[in-house]
Scaffold this motif. Structure first.
Motif, short mmCIF file in Angstrom:
data_model
loop_
_atom_site.label_atom_id
_atom_site.label_comp_id
_atom_site.label_asym_id
_atom_site.label_seq_id
_atom_site.Cartn_x
_atom_site.Cartn_y
_atom_site.Cartn_z
N ALA A 38 9.79 -14.05 -10.14
CA ALA A 38 10.52 -12.85 -10.55
C ALA A 38 11.93 -12.84 -9.99
O ALA A 38 12.89 -12.47 -10.68
CB ALA A 38 9.76 -11.60 -10.10
N ALA A 39 12.07 -13.25 -8.73
CA ALA A 39 13.40 -13.29 -8.10
C ALA A 39 14.32 -14.30 -8.80
O ALA A 39 15.54 -14.13 -8.82
CB ALA A 39 13.27 -13.65 -6.62
N LEU A 40 13.74 -15.33 -9.39
CA LEU A 40 14.53 -16.35 -10.07
C LEU A 40 14.97 -15.92 -11.48
O LEU A 40 16.00 -16.38 -11.97
CB LEU A 40 13.74 -17.66 -10.16
CG LEU A 40 13.46 -18.40 -8.85
CD1 LEU A 40 12.55 -19.59 -9.10
CD2 LEU A 40 14.76 -18.85 -8.20
N VAL A 41 14.17 -15.05 -12.11
CA VAL A 41 14.41 -14.80 -13.54
C VAL A 41 14.91 -13.39 -13.87
O VAL A 41 15.45 -13.18 -14.95
CB VAL A 41 13.13 -15.06 -14.36
CG1 VAL A 41 12.58 -16.44 -14.09
CG2 VAL A 41 12.06 -14.00 -14.11
N TYR A 42 14.76 -12.41 -12.95
CA TYR A 42 14.95 -11.03 -13.38
C TYR A 42 16.39 -10.68 -13.76
O TYR A 42 16.64 -9.69 -14.45
CB TYR A 42 14.45 -10.06 -12.30
CG TYR A 42 15.37 -9.85 -11.13
CD1 TYR A 42 16.19 -8.73 -11.05
CD2 TYR A 42 15.43 -10.78 -10.09
CE1 TYR A 42 17.03 -8.53 -9.97
CE2 TYR A 42 16.27 -10.58 -9.02
CZ TYR A 42 17.07 -9.47 -8.96
OH TYR A 42 17.90 -9.28 -7.90
N ARG A 43 17.37 -11.49 -13.33
CA ARG A 43 18.76 -11.21 -13.69
C ARG A 43 19.15 -11.82 -15.03
O ARG A 43 20.22 -11.55 -15.55
CB ARG A 43 19.71 -11.75 -12.60
CG ARG A 43 19.65 -11.02 -11.27
CD ARG A 43 20.77 -11.49 -10.36
NE ARG A 43 20.77 -10.79 -9.09
CZ ARG A 43 20.19 -11.24 -7.98
NH1 ARG A 43 19.56 -12.40 -8.02
NH2 ARG A 43 20.24 -10.55 -6.86
N ALA A 51 9.26 -14.93 -18.98
CA ALA A 51 8.28 -14.58 -17.96
C ALA A 51 7.30 -13.53 -18.47
O ALA A 51 6.08 -13.64 -18.25
CB ALA A 51 8.99 -14.06 -16.71
N ASN A 52 7.81 -12.53 -19.18
CA ASN A 52 6.93 -11.51 -19.75
C ASN A 52 6.02 -12.09 -20.82
O ASN A 52 4.84 -11.72 -20.92
CB ASN A 52 7.76 -10.36 -20.33
CG ASN A 52 8.41 -9.51 -19.26
OD1 ASN A 52 7.90 -9.40 -18.14
ND2 ASN A 52 9.54 -8.91 -19.57
N GLY A 53 6.56 -13.03 -21.60
CA GLY A 53 5.74 -13.69 -22.60
C GLY A 53 4.64 -14.53 -21.98
O GLY A 53 3.49 -14.53 -22.45
N LEU A 54 4.99 -15.23 -20.89
CA LEU A 54 3.99 -16.03 -20.17
C LEU A 54 2.88 -15.13 -19.65
O LEU A 54 1.69 -15.48 -19.75
CB LEU A 54 4.66 -16.76 -19.01
CG LEU A 54 3.73 -17.51 -18.04
CD1 LEU A 54 3.00 -18.63 -18.77
CD2 LEU A 54 4.51 -18.05 -16.85
N SER A 55 3.23 -13.98 -19.10
CA SER A 55 2.23 -13.06 -18.58
C SER A 55 1.30 -12.58 -19.69
O SER A 55 0.08 -12.53 -19.51
CB SER A 55 2.91 -11.84 -17.93
OG SER A 55 3.70 -12.23 -16.83
N ALA A 56 1.89 -12.23 -20.84
CA ALA A 56 1.09 -11.72 -21.95
C ALA A 56 0.16 -12.79 -22.52
O ALA A 56 -1.03 -12.56 -22.75
CB ALA A 56 2.00 -11.17 -23.04
N VAL A 57 0.72 -13.99 -22.73
CA VAL A 57 -0.08 -15.07 -23.31
C VAL A 57 -1.15 -15.55 -22.33
O VAL A 57 -2.30 -15.81 -22.71
CB VAL A 57 0.83 -16.25 -23.73
CG1 VAL A 57 0.00 -17.46 -24.15
CG2 VAL A 57 1.75 -15.82 -24.85
#
Length: 213
Positions: A38-43, A51-57
């Motif tokens: 999350a720290a790497l991608v949230y910006r 990341a959100n897609g990975l979580s959903a899939v």
């Protein structure tokens, strides 16, 4: 049922300890992985969407299927159980961590940078504490979810209370089959409630007073 509990109280206690240990360790590991990602991608909006897609899939992958896939490289035992439980434990925390960090007021971050705080210091001392309630909500969801997935890990001879459930289902109609399945199921539900209560206490103790709901 009472006789079953009394006769096997030692085994039940030991497998309950194994179950909790597996869940807690995997949730801690999953939380660490999720926070780093999350720290790497949230910006970055594109990386955040990925990341959100990975979580959903990832959450759509059946636990039995993932455990079956892990059997080939890792065989039966603790390794595939830990990998599978950690994988599922990471996903809700990752999603909430990204949402929580992205939702921190930009003016607060700019003020911190304006007084000379570095980006890592701002993340650790400002953004993570402000995002912590959302992250903790993800940890609670993750913990409840993987309590059940840890039971399925008995399919690959993983540790925990799932052994009682699978034994009972395999011997359905035989002596003590129903008792075995019920004991495993009820014990998992009770442990899930206890862990959720502990996480509520942790949240109360670790959430900054100014942002408590």
């Amino acid at each position: 049922m009472w006789d079953f509990l009394v006769d096997r109280r030692g085994q039940i206690a030991y497998q309950a300890f194994q179950h909790v240990s597996l869940v807690v360790q995997c949730v801690l590991l999953g939380t660490l992985i999720a926070l780093v990602l999350a720290a790497l991608v949230y910006r970055n909006p594109v990386a955040t969407s990925l990341a959100n897609g990975l979580s959903a899939v990832g959450l759509t992958i059946p636990a039995f299927a993932l455990l079956g896939i892990l059997l080939a490289p890792f065989g039966f035992g603790i390794a595939p159980a830990v990998i599978a439980v950690t994988f599922y434990a990471t996903l809700p925390v990752l999603r909430n961590a990204v949402v929580g960090l992205a939702g921190v007021d930009r003016s607060v971050i700019e003020s911190a940078r304006g007084i000379g705080m570095s980006r890592p210091a701002t993340l650790l001392r400002i953004e993570l504490p402000l995002a912590w309630p959302v992250i903790l909500a993800g940890i609670r969801i993750s913990t409840q979810m993987v309590m059940g997935i840890a039971a399925i890990a008995a399919y690959v001879l993983g540790p925990g209370l799932g052994g009682f459930i699978f034994t009972g289902l395999a011997r359905l109609g035989g002596a003590n089959a129903l008792e075995s399945a019920l004991v495993g199921t009820i014990a998992i539900v009770v442990l899930a409630l206890v862990l959720d209560l502990l996480l509520l206490v942790v949240g109360r103790l670790t959430t900054p007073r100014g942002i408590r709901v």
